[in-house]
Design a protein around this motif. Structure first.
Motif, PDB file in Angstrom:
ATOM      1  N   UNK A 213      31.205  51.468  40.254  1.00 30.36           N
ATOM      2  CA  UNK A 213      29.854  51.256  40.764  1.00 30.36           C
ATOM      3  C   UNK A 213      28.807  52.089  40.034  1.00 30.36           C
ATOM      4  N   UNK A 214      29.218  53.219  39.465  1.00 31.01           N
ATOM      5  CA  UNK A 214      28.285  54.097  38.759  1.00 31.01           C
ATOM      6  C   UNK A 214      28.299  53.879  37.250  1.00 31.01           C
ATOM      7  N   UNK A 215      29.015  52.844  36.790  1.00 33.39           N
ATOM      8  CA  UNK A 215      29.035  52.527  35.371  1.00 33.39           C
ATOM      9  C   UNK A 215      30.061  53.289  34.557  1.00 33.39           C
ATOM     10  N   UNK A 216      30.927  54.063  35.227  1.00 33.19           N
ATOM     11  CA  UNK A 216      31.986  54.781  34.519  1.00 33.19           C
ATOM     12  C   UNK A 216      33.185  53.868  34.321  1.00 33.19           C
ATOM     13  N   UNK A 217      33.934  54.131  33.248  1.00 30.69           N
ATOM     14  CA  UNK A 217      35.153  53.362  32.985  1.00 30.69           C
ATOM     15  C   UNK A 217      36.100  53.434  34.171  1.00 30.69           C
ATOM     16  N   UNK A 218      36.682  52.308  34.525  1.00 32.42           N
ATOM     17  CA  UNK A 218      37.709  52.303  35.570  1.00 32.42           C
ATOM     18  C   UNK A 218      38.981  52.918  34.997  1.00 32.42           C
ATOM     19  N   UNK A 219      39.628  53.742  35.788  1.00 29.31           N
ATOM     20  CA  UNK A 219      40.887  54.306  35.335  1.00 29.31           C
ATOM     21  C   UNK A 219      42.022  53.335  35.650  1.00 29.31           C
ATOM     22  N   UNK A 220      43.199  53.658  35.169  1.00 30.30           N
ATOM     23  CA  UNK A 220      44.322  52.730  35.334  1.00 30.30           C
ATOM     24  C   UNK A 220      44.693  52.526  36.793  1.00 30.30           C
ATOM     25  N   UNK A 221      44.466  53.531  37.634  1.00 32.52           N
ATOM     26  CA  UNK A 221      44.801  53.402  39.051  1.00 32.52           C
ATOM     27  C   UNK A 221      43.881  52.385  39.725  1.00 32.52           C
ATOM     28  N   UNK A 222      42.607  52.438  39.413  1.00 36.86           N
ATOM     29  CA  UNK A 222      41.657  51.483  40.001  1.00 36.86           C
ATOM     30  C   UNK A 222      41.946  50.068  39.497  1.00 36.86           C
ATOM     31  N   UNK A 223      42.267  49.935  38.204  1.00 37.23           N
ATOM     32  CA  UNK A 223      42.590  48.617  37.660  1.00 37.23           C
ATOM     33  C   UNK A 223      43.874  48.062  38.285  1.00 37.23           C
ATOM     34  N   UNK A 224      44.865  48.927  38.471  1.00 31.25           N
ATOM     35  CA  UNK A 224      46.116  48.485  39.094  1.00 31.25           C
ATOM     36  C   UNK A 224      45.859  48.012  40.520  1.00 31.25           C
ATOM     37  N   UNK A 225      45.058  48.758  41.250  1.00 31.10           N
ATOM     38  CA  UNK A 225      44.721  48.367  42.624  1.00 31.10           C
ATOM     39  C   UNK A 225      44.013  47.022  42.651  1.00 31.10           C
ATOM     40  N   UNK A 226      43.046  46.840  41.766  1.00 33.99           N
ATOM     41  CA  UNK A 226      42.307  45.567  41.709  1.00 33.99           C
ATOM     42  C   UNK A 226      43.238  44.410  41.348  1.00 33.99           C
ATOM     43  N   UNK A 227      44.134  44.628  40.394  1.00 30.61           N
ATOM     44  CA  UNK A 227      45.069  43.583  39.984  1.00 30.61           C
ATOM     45  C   UNK A 227      46.018  43.228  41.123  1.00 30.61           C
ATOM     46  N   UNK A 228      46.491  44.220  41.839  1.00 29.90           N
ATOM     47  CA  UNK A 228      47.410  43.972  42.955  1.00 29.90           C
ATOM     48  C   UNK A 228      46.699  43.281  44.116  1.00 29.90           C
ATOM     49  N   UNK A 229      45.436  43.605  44.333  1.00 30.29           N
ATOM     50  CA  UNK A 229      44.675  42.894  45.362  1.00 30.29           C
ATOM     51  C   UNK A 229      44.493  41.433  44.969  1.00 30.29           C
ATOM     52  N   UNK A 230      44.227  41.181  43.689  1.00 26.29           N
ATOM     53  CA  UNK A 230      44.099  39.802  43.219  1.00 26.29           C
ATOM     54  C   UNK A 230      45.418  39.059  43.378  1.00 26.29           C
ATOM     55  N   UNK A 231      46.529  39.732  43.086  1.00 25.37           N
ATOM     56  CA  UNK A 231      47.849  39.116  43.248  1.00 25.37           C
ATOM     57  C   UNK A 231      48.103  38.766  44.706  1.00 25.37           C
ATOM     58  N   UNK A 232      47.775  39.680  45.593  1.00 23.79           N
ATOM     59  CA  UNK A 232      47.956  39.437  47.025  1.00 23.79           C
ATOM     60  C   UNK A 232      47.121  38.240  47.466  1.00 23.79           C
ATOM     61  N   UNK A 233      45.873  38.188  47.012  1.00 24.03           N
ATOM     62  CA  UNK A 233      44.993  37.069  47.368  1.00 24.03           C
ATOM     63  C   UNK A 233      45.526  35.747  46.833  1.00 24.03           C
ATOM     64  N   UNK A 234      46.236  35.802  45.701  1.00 26.91           N
ATOM     65  CA  UNK A 234      46.799  34.587  45.096  1.00 26.91           C
ATOM     66  C   UNK A 234      48.178  34.258  45.647  1.00 26.91           C
ATOM     67  N   UNK A 235      48.686  35.107  46.549  1.00 22.14           N
ATOM     68  CA  UNK A 235      49.993  34.861  47.132  1.00 22.14           C
ATOM     69  C   UNK A 235      51.148  35.242  46.234  1.00 22.14           C
ATOM     70  N   UNK A 236      50.919  36.184  45.319  1.00 22.26           N
ATOM     71  CA  UNK A 236      51.947  36.622  44.375  1.00 22.26           C
ATOM     72  C   UNK A 236      52.457  37.991  44.796  1.00 22.26           C
ATOM     73  N   UNK A 237      53.787  38.149  44.818  1.00 23.99           N
ATOM     74  CA  UNK A 237      54.389  39.451  45.098  1.00 23.99           C
ATOM     75  C   UNK A 237      54.103  40.353  43.899  1.00 23.99           C
ATOM     76  N   UNK A 238      53.416  41.458  44.114  1.00 21.12           N
ATOM     77  CA  UNK A 238      52.969  42.289  42.996  1.00 21.12           C
ATOM     78  C   UNK A 238      53.948  43.375  42.578  1.00 21.12           C
TER      79      UNK A 238
END
Length: 113
Positions: free
Chosen positions: A27-52
């Motif tokens: 939100x502040x324009x800083x690079x996302x770290x790998x933990x935030x990207x992993x969380x976002x990817x896993x949330x997308x997987x959950x929303x798509x019905x994929x076991x992450x």
């Protein structure tokens, strides 16, 4: 077509950005770290019905690139693997990967089901 039949195009993600500008920022324009990207990817997987289980940005990039036909050497360089043997693990036994979360998410993002 993308997830839920919505056409997916990378242009909106890239629009108005310079080639050197980071794509994933917080939100502040800083690079996302790998933990935030992993969380976002896993949330997308959950929303798509994929076991992450085992799904990380690294596995998703490797699987998506290899699935798109990018050469093993180019994927090795992209991921920073010292040995092609390491990269080959993502390409080995493609039939076994059909049910892996990274392969399913790459398919969904690429317009498959």
């Amino acid at each position: 077509m993308g997830w839920r039949g919505v056409p997916w195009r990378p242009e909106p993600l890239l629009e108005g950005r310079t080639p050197s500008e980071p794509l994933f920022v917080d939100e502040e324009g800083r690079l996302c770290d790998r933990w935030r990207l992993t969380t976002a990817l896993r949330r997308a997987a959950t929303a798509a019905g994929v076991n992450y289980a085992g799904l990380t940005p690294h596995t998703a990039r490797a699987t998506a690139a290899l699935d798109a036909g990018v050469s093993l050497v180019d994927v090795q360089e992209l991921l920073g693997h010292a040995s092609p043997v390491t990269t080959q693990r993502y390409n080995r036994g493609r039939r076994k990967l059909d049910s892996h979360a990274a392969y399913r998410m790459a398919s969904i993002f690429g317009g498959g089901t």
